[in-house]
Design a protein around this motif. Sequence first.
Motif, short mmCIF file in Angstrom:
data_model
loop_
_atom_site.label_atom_id
_atom_site.label_comp_id
_atom_site.label_asym_id
_atom_site.label_seq_id
_atom_site.Cartn_x
_atom_site.Cartn_y
_atom_site.Cartn_z
N PHE A 130 0.81 -1.21 0.00
CA PHE A 130 0.00 0.00 0.00
C PHE A 130 0.85 1.27 0.00
O PHE A 130 0.35 2.35 -0.31
CB PHE A 130 -0.92 0.00 1.23
CG PHE A 130 -1.85 -1.16 1.29
CD1 PHE A 130 -2.64 -1.50 0.20
CD2 PHE A 130 -1.95 -1.93 2.43
CE1 PHE A 130 -3.51 -2.58 0.25
CE2 PHE A 130 -2.82 -3.00 2.50
CZ PHE A 130 -3.60 -3.33 1.41
N TRP A 135 -7.55 4.85 -1.83
CA TRP A 135 -8.76 4.98 -1.00
C TRP A 135 -8.39 5.25 0.46
O TRP A 135 -8.99 6.09 1.12
CB TRP A 135 -9.58 3.70 -1.13
CG TRP A 135 -10.86 3.71 -0.35
CD1 TRP A 135 -12.05 4.26 -0.72
CD2 TRP A 135 -11.06 3.15 0.96
NE1 TRP A 135 -12.99 4.07 0.26
CE2 TRP A 135 -12.42 3.40 1.31
CE3 TRP A 135 -10.25 2.48 1.86
CZ2 TRP A 135 -12.95 2.98 2.52
CZ3 TRP A 135 -10.77 2.05 3.07
CH2 TRP A 135 -12.12 2.31 3.38
N LEU A 136 -7.37 4.53 0.95
CA LEU A 136 -6.93 4.73 2.33
C LEU A 136 -6.35 6.13 2.54
O LEU A 136 -6.62 6.78 3.55
CB LEU A 136 -5.89 3.67 2.70
CG LEU A 136 -6.38 2.24 2.87
CD1 LEU A 136 -5.21 1.27 2.97
CD2 LEU A 136 -7.28 2.12 4.10
N ARG A 148 -8.64 8.94 3.28
CA ARG A 148 -9.21 8.97 4.62
C ARG A 148 -8.20 9.48 5.64
O ARG A 148 -8.58 10.19 6.57
CB ARG A 148 -9.71 7.58 5.00
CG ARG A 148 -11.13 7.35 4.50
CD ARG A 148 -11.29 6.08 3.70
NE ARG A 148 -12.62 6.09 3.07
CZ ARG A 148 -12.83 6.57 1.84
NH1 ARG A 148 -11.83 7.09 1.13
NH2 ARG A 148 -14.04 6.57 1.32
N ALA A 195 -2.72 6.29 6.70
CA ALA A 195 -3.47 5.03 6.71
C ALA A 195 -2.82 3.93 5.84
O ALA A 195 -2.79 2.76 6.26
CB ALA A 195 -4.92 5.27 6.26
N PRO A 196 -2.30 4.24 4.64
CA PRO A 196 -1.66 3.18 3.85
C PRO A 196 -0.48 2.53 4.58
O PRO A 196 -0.25 1.32 4.44
CB PRO A 196 -1.20 3.90 2.58
CG PRO A 196 -2.09 5.08 2.47
CD PRO A 196 -2.34 5.50 3.88
N ALA A 234 -1.83 0.26 7.35
CA ALA A 234 -2.40 -0.94 6.72
C ALA A 234 -1.29 -1.88 6.25
O ALA A 234 -1.40 -3.11 6.40
CB ALA A 234 -3.29 -0.55 5.55
#
Length: 387
Positions: free
Chosen positions: A19, A148-149, A152, A156-157, A160
């Motif tokens: 990610f 997408w992450l 937000r 976040a990537p 994750a």
Amino acid sequence: MRRNLHRYYVYTVLSSLAFTWTTWFVFVDSRGGNPGWAESAFHLAILLGEVPTGVVADLLGRRRSMLIGLVLGAASFFGYGLIRDTLTACLMLGITGLSLTFISGADAALLYETAAALGGEDFARRATARASALQMMALAAAPVVAGWLAERHPAAPFFAHGAVNLLAAVVVWRMQEPPAPAAPAGRPEGPWAHTLAALAFLRRHPGVLGMVAFAWVYEAAASMVSQFGQVYLPALGLSMLGAGVVFSAGRLLGAAGGWVAARLQGGGADRWLRWGPLGQAALILLAGLARTAGGGVALAVNEGVDGLVYPLLSARINQAVPSAQRATILSFQSLGSSLLIALAFPAAAALPSVFTVYAIVGGALAAAALGWALPRQRAAVPAPEGR
């Protein structure tokens, strides 16, 4: 061992959900860090750690080395939220690079030895190709999820990526170490002696050394094409969404290439391995000459051919090296390609046009691929001792 192989395929999917691949550059820049210096720290850590961690994988076990790398990588990704300047960016990317050295070579060795124990060397080649196809499919999905992450939360990537690293570590924890081969009489012990034994093997087998040297150029060219794609595709006039589509399409074609490689018989595999890299060089050169969206098509098709050729090359090298020094010799392979990238990346960044970068990379790969395709470079490699 069959359950081991199935778990390896699950590990491949999880570890390939990168990610951070399409988000780290912008993230580091937004946190006040210099991405160029951070990239240099990443490759410097690989250069320093590659061979020592290859020795660790041979002496302590491939599974243990992979576990160390996955947990260390997870810690680095969770730590990306602490980046505030160039120094902290270099530190986090350096730890990420070091974590990869524990995995590279160790995972390829574990896969090959598991599959060879189940069905011999031809089965091992097909298992390598299947794993490559799964890797490409995961890499195709990762940029979409990462985008997408990131919408937000910018970090976040990375969180994750750290989480899937830990999931991958759980899968590896449940694997078994493949059966160790009988050690040859008088086999040297200790990390330094082990490294010297691996170097001595390459010196005695110039055919294997030639394959490793070709892999240096091949892997470095693939990395350059991929990294500069983030600049090249927008230069063609594609939007960020369009560039993402090209990246994902290339990975899906690579997965299809891996599917084909798993089904090739001996003669077909040899022909693709011999001439495929030359075709890739032509596609990269075409991308360097193109000024339209056709260049993106050339890059995507190149990814498809890479998905076919690379597992064949990896299986051929694994087949030719002794199990006792396999991870160490594979670390020499990764070390050489990382060194080429570390030298070529800043030089390429100084060129006036990204199209020139692709033209030079394509020309360099064409020269190496032509030498690789010549009959004298394709002589049969003798079976190594101690296998």
